[in-house]
Design a protein around this motif. Sequence first.
Motif, PDB file in Angstrom:
ATOM      1  N   ALA A   1      31.971  27.239  21.136  1.00 30.26           N
ATOM      2  CA  ALA A   1      32.714  26.214  21.885  1.00 30.26           C
ATOM      3  C   ALA A   1      33.813  25.603  21.023  1.00 30.26           C
TER       4      ALA A   1
ATOM      5  N   GLU B   1      33.446  25.594  28.224  1.00 32.95           N
ATOM      6  CA  GLU B   1      32.110  26.155  28.398  1.00 32.95           C
ATOM      7  C   GLU B   1      32.003  27.382  27.500  1.00 32.95           C
TER       8      GLU B   1
ATOM      9  N   LEU C   1      29.177  17.752  23.847  1.00 29.51           N
ATOM     10  CA  LEU C   1      28.606  19.002  24.328  1.00 29.51           C
ATOM     11  C   LEU C   1      27.154  18.796  24.756  1.00 29.51           C
TER      12      LEU C   1
ATOM     13  N   ILE D   1      27.412  26.405  19.933  1.00 28.85           N
ATOM     14  CA  ILE D   1      28.256  25.261  19.566  1.00 28.85           C
ATOM     15  C   ILE D   1      29.486  25.750  18.809  1.00 28.85           C
TER      16      ILE D   1
ATOM     17  N   VAL E   1      26.587  26.125  26.605  1.00 28.69           N
ATOM     18  CA  VAL E   1      26.904  24.716  26.384  1.00 28.69           C
ATOM     19  C   VAL E   1      28.217  24.395  27.090  1.00 28.69           C
ATOM     20  N   SER E   2      28.328  23.161  27.573  1.00 26.89           N
ATOM     21  CA  SER E   2      29.529  22.683  28.248  1.00 26.89           C
ATOM     22  C   SER E   2      29.888  21.312  27.711  1.00 26.89           C
ATOM     23  N   GLU E   3      31.143  20.950  27.939  1.00 23.09           N
ATOM     24  CA  GLU E   3      31.621  19.642  27.510  1.00 23.09           C
ATOM     25  C   GLU E   3      31.482  18.668  28.669  1.00 23.09           C
TER      26      GLU E   3
END
Length: 140
Positions: A59, A3, A72, A56, A110-112
């Motif tokens: 991350a 994250e 993502l 991005i 953003v998260s995976e």
Amino acid sequence: MIEAQATSKYIRTSAQKAGLVLDLIRGKDVNRALETLKFARKSVAEDISKLLRSAIANAQQKDGFSGDVDRLFVSACYANQGPSQKRVRPAPMGRAYRVLKRTAHLTVRVSERPEKIAAMAAGTTTGKAARKPRAKKAKE
């Protein structure tokens, strides 16, 4: 699960107007969100696009990142109100109107997405379904 977030402060727009554009990308994967921002007809969309690209990149620099940007998605994005610049506008009969030039602090996180877990094979079942059903007793 990775994250990352990026924050941009003192953007020359109101938080309410920025929130309208942020609502368009919340929950979408990053590629689709960038395409949405590209065709949005609001001027703040360009600032949000830069901010999303920064998130991005953040991350990608984290330890444990899988290397697949397609996994993502925008997990959270919001706009908080920043300080307002107070200006004076001339008005009729020697008066003056106050003009507030608002600013906003934008945040994009953003998260995976978690990897999909493969389903079990059809032949292997556990629990009650694995037992043989009992034969019902006939009433005499």
